[in-house]
Design an enzyme around this catalytic site. Sequence first.
Site, PDB file in Angstrom:
ATOM      1  N   CYS A 289       2.230   5.759  21.895  1.00  0.00           N
ATOM      2  CA  CYS A 289       1.390   4.876  21.082  1.00  0.00           C
ATOM      3  C   CYS A 289       1.962   3.464  21.065  1.00  0.00           C
ATOM      4  CB  CYS A 289       1.265   5.427  19.662  1.00  0.00           C
ATOM      5  SG  CYS A 289       2.840   5.725  18.822  1.00  0.00           S
ATOM      6  N   THR A 290       3.297   3.351  21.003  1.00  0.00           N
ATOM      7  CA  THR A 290       3.926   2.032  20.951  1.00  0.00           C
ATOM      8  C   THR A 290       3.809   1.312  22.285  1.00  0.00           C
ATOM      9  OG1 THR A 290       5.478   2.825  19.264  1.00  0.00           O
ATOM     10  CG2 THR A 290       6.067   0.802  20.423  1.00  0.00           C
ATOM     11  N   ASN A 320       5.577  14.181  12.479  1.00  0.00           N
ATOM     12  CA  ASN A 320       5.947  15.589  12.289  1.00  0.00           C
ATOM     13  C   ASN A 320       7.294  15.934  12.886  1.00  0.00           C
ATOM     14  OD1 ASN A 320       3.978  16.818  10.721  1.00  0.00           O
ATOM     15  ND2 ASN A 320       2.588  17.113  12.448  1.00  0.00           N
ATOM     16  N   THR A 347      13.276   4.182  20.602  1.00  0.00           N
ATOM     17  CA  THR A 347      11.913   4.179  21.143  1.00  0.00           C
ATOM     18  C   THR A 347      11.996   4.053  22.653  1.00  0.00           C
ATOM     19  OG1 THR A 347       9.783   3.041  21.209  1.00  0.00           O
ATOM     20  CG2 THR A 347      11.702   1.674  20.782  1.00  0.00           C
ATOM     21  N   ASN A 453      -1.135   4.383  15.102  1.00  0.00           N
ATOM     22  CA  ASN A 453      -0.401   5.165  16.097  1.00  0.00           C
ATOM     23  C   ASN A 453      -0.997   6.553  16.316  1.00  0.00           C
ATOM     24  OD1 ASN A 453       1.214   4.880  13.357  1.00  0.00           O
ATOM     25  ND2 ASN A 453       1.484   7.006  14.027  1.00  0.00           N
TER      26      ASN A 453
END
Length: 481
Positions: A289-290, A320, A347, A453
């Site tokens: 997503c990033t 999660n 990340t 996201n």
Amino acid sequence: MTVNDDSFTNWKNREEIAESMIPIIGKLHRERDVTVLLHSRSLVNKSVVSILKTHRFARQIAGEELSVTDTLPFLQALTTLDLGPSQIDLGMLAATYKADERGLSIEEFTAEAVSGATGANKIECRQGRDVVLYGFGRIGRLVARLLIEKAGSGNGLRLRAIVVRGGGADDLVKRASLLRRDSIHGQFQGTITVDEANGTIVANGNEIKVIYANDPSEIDYTEYGIKDAILIDNTGKWRDREGLSKHLRPGVDKVVLTAPGKGDVPNIVHGVNHDMIKPDEQILSCASCTTNAIVPPLKAMEDEYGVVRGHVETVHSFTNDQNLLDNYHKSERRGRSAPLNMVITETGAASAVAKALPDLKAKITGSSIRVPVPDVSIAILNLQLARETTREEVLDHLREVSLTSPLKRQIDFTSAPDAVSNDFIGSRHASIVDAGATKVEGDNAILYLWYDNEFGYSCQVIRVVQYVSGVEYPTYPAPAV
């Protein structure tokens, strides 16, 4: 009559026009596989108020609100044409017609502008493409909602099955309930029933088989009438070609991963490098997503200014993968309570940039902080540019990119001075430039990029799947390049 009465009467008139547009938009979608857009935002299955709000968005482009009285004639003109599958943007039609000086009627101009989708030029409706979801977590359920929403005429993507591990008593009912209600994204738009005898969830008429398996090797999809399917793995359990190849079972033709791919697995960010996918490629990744949030604006900045180096810091909602309360976790900090702490973590988005933008020579570094919000993150992109510029120039450039460029489905733009993360829940863009937070000094630019996201990323996944399936139809009038 008072001024207030005039305003209310005008509103009621526009409501009536928007109501008249809904059946036309629906019929074009169901019968001809035509998606009606307004400045890249779909009007299919939208309410009266949603249609009016989407028209108001046009202020960002023309400086004034676009009225339904302006766009209805173009919509009516479309009904007279022999249209094939396509996406037709009423906002762009109205804008280009206004700028046209040839004196054509709306009917003549519309016929010319969408001629690539009519008569001998039109694409024939393609057979629906089967889709299987492997896993049914946060991304899996949002992708399912999008697939069901886009089922339309039945000639596009068809969600045929989901694969999950057995969960005991009432498993089917519980999974249907999680699809029906979501604490962040709200109620499912439609009806959901459970057919326990046949092991299916029926959502808006779409029969979705629930297959229980602990490993891909246990499944022969042809036994369920599934063929040439695109399988979307949203478990993240396998990330390299060897692991993802396990999904290439009878009935499955391609595998799309909703996590960063490893090794030689292509990492695809729709809008940036999706056109580089080889027709015979069976395994690909939609990155993270990033990565999807930062790569489109990074490309926009590279194309205009050149980028020497950069660093991205993501302030990311918890996921999660973290613990609700302090408990054992294979990663040290992620074991600490997610809703009670800011958690420094890594990340992979920065390293994934090289796969999506191989021509970018700038070194990009990155790190992440998980924070106690359940959805919507912000990426802070700190760039050293190849030339000096100004804040006004950068904002004008990014605003124009978000409105008229091929990246307009990926990049959105907000100048709201009071914008906060909750405002972007449900955004269909990969990222949203926050104009008020942008900082530019000389050759240094710092961009603040909001992104949902969960949902925004799921929209990017669907775009990739549409592209590889061949059901991503051309848009008219064609966007400026």
